[in-house]
Design a protein around this motif. Structure first.
Motif, mmCIF file in Angstrom:
data_model
loop_
_atom_site.group_PDB
_atom_site.id
_atom_site.type_symbol
_atom_site.label_atom_id
_atom_site.label_comp_id
_atom_site.label_asym_id
_atom_site.label_seq_id
_atom_site.Cartn_x
_atom_site.Cartn_y
_atom_site.Cartn_z
ATOM 1 N N ILE A 37 -1.591 -9.173 2.071
ATOM 2 C CA ILE A 37 -1.757 -8.142 1.044
ATOM 3 C C ILE A 37 -3.232 -7.936 0.707
ATOM 4 O O ILE A 37 -3.704 -6.805 0.537
ATOM 5 C CB ILE A 37 -0.962 -8.520 -0.223
ATOM 6 N N LEU A 276 5.572 -6.894 -4.146
ATOM 7 C CA LEU A 276 4.657 -6.572 -3.056
ATOM 8 C C LEU A 276 3.619 -7.667 -2.870
ATOM 9 O O LEU A 276 3.175 -7.940 -1.748
ATOM 10 C CB LEU A 276 3.955 -5.238 -3.343
ATOM 11 N N GLY A 294 -1.547 -7.194 -5.109
ATOM 12 C CA GLY A 294 -0.497 -6.194 -5.029
ATOM 13 C C GLY A 294 -0.673 -5.097 -6.067
ATOM 14 O O GLY A 294 -0.498 -3.907 -5.769
ATOM 15 N N LEU A 322 6.497 0.886 0.629
ATOM 16 C CA LEU A 322 5.757 -0.372 0.674
ATOM 17 C C LEU A 322 6.577 -1.521 0.093
ATOM 18 O O LEU A 322 6.620 -2.628 0.645
ATOM 19 C CB LEU A 322 4.436 -0.243 -0.099
ATOM 20 N N LEU A 323 7.246 -1.250 -1.035
ATOM 21 C CA LEU A 323 8.039 -2.287 -1.676
ATOM 22 C C LEU A 323 9.201 -2.715 -0.786
ATOM 23 O O LEU A 323 9.446 -3.911 -0.589
ATOM 24 C CB LEU A 323 8.563 -1.782 -3.017
ATOM 25 N N SER A 326 7.987 -4.753 2.098
ATOM 26 C CA SER A 326 7.591 -6.122 1.748
ATOM 27 C C SER A 326 8.816 -7.018 1.591
ATOM 28 O O SER A 326 8.815 -8.168 2.037
ATOM 29 C CB SER A 326 6.772 -6.122 0.457
#
Length: 358
Positions: A37, A276, A294, A322-323, A326
Motif C-alpha cells: 500500500i 485497504l 490507506g 480498490l477496496l 484489497s
C-alpha cells in the motif's frame, strides 16, 4: 532412547521454530500488504505529480491533509476495533452529534474550550453506549452501531433541525485552518501525529496490543487465557467515541458550520481506508502504518482525479474497486499460503516415511 526415536526427534524439532522468523528480515518488512500500500501510494503521488496540473502545489497538499484529517484521526481507534473482529459504524454520526453540541453550547455563550471539551465528553458517552451494548448486553457490534448510527444522527438533526450554526470564535477557526509555519502542513497534523504514536505504541509494543490480536484470532482462546475480552472491547469503543468527538470539533471549526448532517457517510470512507491498509475484516491482523497509508492513498487518488476533472461518482467507483481488490487479494493470498503449507507438509511426510522405511 533408540536410534529410530532419536532420528524422529531430530526431524520434529525444526517444526517448532516460529515460521515468520525463519524468513529474512527484508522479506518480513517488504513483502507485506502494508508495504504494498505504501508503494502504491508513492506511485500514485509520482504519477499524479507528473500528469495532473497543480497536484504538487503547496495549496493542494494543504487542502488534501485538511480534508483527510478527520478520517486519519478516527481510523486510529477503528483499526484497533476491527483487529478484534468488531466494527463501529456510528463514528460519523458521533462526529455530527459532537459538531451540533459544539455549535449549540458556543451559541449559548459557553467559552469555546469548555464547549469543545463537553462535546468530546458526549463522544465518550456515545462510545460507552456502544461498548455497553456490545460487551455487557452481548449484542453484535454490526447491529448495535447501525442502530446507534441512526440514533446519534437523529438526535443531532433533532437538536438543530435544518438550521446551521456558523458563528464561532475567529481565533479557533483560524487555528483549525492554520498551517505549521513555513510549511503547507496543517496544524491538525500535530495532534494526529501525537495520537498516531500513542496508538502505534499501544497496539504494537504493549501487552494490551497483543491481547487485541489474540482476541481477533480467537476470542474464546483469549478468554480462557485470562484476557478480559469484554473490558478490552469496551475501552476500544470509548476511545473511538472520544477521538470521533475530537474529530467532530475539528470538522466544525474547519468548515465553520455545525449541522446535524455533518460527516454524513464518512464511516464508509474510514472503514474502506482501514481495510485497504491491510487490516483483516475477520480480525487478528493489521498495522497502523498500513492504515495511515490507506487513508492517504484514497485521499490522494481522489484529489488527483478531481483536479483531472473526474466526477465524484467515478471516484467512488474506483475507491470501491480498490477496496474489493484489497479484500479479495487478502483472501486469495491466504488460500494460496494454505495450499503451499499443505503441499510442503505432504512432501515432508513422504520424505519422513521413506526415511523410516530405509
Amino acid at each position: 532412547m533408540t536410534a529410530a526415536t532419536a532420528s524422529s526427534s531430530e526431524r520434529v524439532a525444526p517444526a517448532r521454530v516460529y515460521k515468520l522468523h525463519t524468513r529474512p528480515a527484508w522479506r518480513r518488512i517488504l513483502l507485506t500488504r502494508e508495504a504494498a500500500i505504501i508503494a502504491l501510494l508513492i506511485l500514485v503521488i509520482v504519477v499524479a505529480s507528473a500528469t495532473v496540473r497543480n497536484f504538487d502545489s503547496p495549496l493542494t497538499v494543504t487542502y488534501l491533509l485538511r480534508s483527510v484529517a478527520p478520517i486519519l484521526l478516527i481510523a486510529l481507534p477503528m483499526t484497533l476495533i476491527i483487529i478484534t473482529e468488531e466494527i463501529d459504524l456510528s463514528v460519523a454520526s458521533i462526529v455530527g452529534l459532537t459538531s451540533v453540541m459544539t455549535g449549540i453550547l458556543t451559541n449559548a455563550g459557553w467559552p469555546f474550550a469548555f464547549a469543545a471539551l463537553t462535546a468530546i465528553l458526549v463522544g465518550v458517552v456515545c462510545g460507552a453506549v456502544n461498548g455497553f451494548l456490545v460487551t455487557v448486553v452481548g449484542l453484535p457490534s454490526l447491529a448495535v452501531t447501525i442502530g446507534t448510527l441512526a440514533l446519534f444522527r437523529g438526535i443531532a438533526v433533532g437538536l438543530l433541525g435544518t438550521t446551521a450554526i456558523t458563528d464561532f470564535p475567529e481565533f479557533w477557526t483560524d487555528l483549525a485552518k492554520a498551517n505549521i509555519p513555513g510549511t503547507p502542513i496543517p496544524v491538525i497534523m500535530i495532534p494526529f501525529v501525537v495520537l498516531a504514536i500513542i496508538f502505534a505504541v499501544l497496539l504494537h509494543f504493549t501487552p494490551f496490543g497483543r491481547t487485541l490480536y489474540a482476541i481477533g484470532l480467537n476470542k474464546e482462546a483469549a478468554q480462557f487465557s485470562g484476557i478480559d475480552v469484554g473490558r478490552t472491547k469496551f475501552i476500544l469503543f470509548v476511545l473511538s467515541g472520544a477521538v470521533s468527538g475530537f474529530a467532530g470539533v475539528y470538522f466544525t471549526l474547519l468548515y465553520s458550520n455545525a449541522r446535524g448532517d455533518n460527516a454524513m457517510g464518512m464511516e464508509l470512507q474510514i472503514i474502506a481506508a482501514v481495510l485497504l491498509g491491510g487490516v483483516s475484516i475477520f480480525g487478528g491482523r493489521g498495522a497502523l502504518h498500513g492504515v495511515i497509508a490507506g487513508v492517504l492513498l484514497i485521499g490522494t487518488l481522489g484529489s488527483a482525479l478531481r483536479l483531472a476533472g473526474v466526477t465524484s461518482d467515478i471516484i467512488n467507483v474506483i475507491t470501491g474497486v480498490l477496496l474489493i481488490a484489497s479484500v479479495v487479494s487478502a483472501s486469495l493470498l491466504g488460500w494460496l499460503q494454505k495450499r503451499r503449507t499443505a503441499a510442503i507438509g505432504k512432501r515432508k511426510g513422504r520424505a519422513g516415511a521413506s526415511t523410516d522405511a530405509t
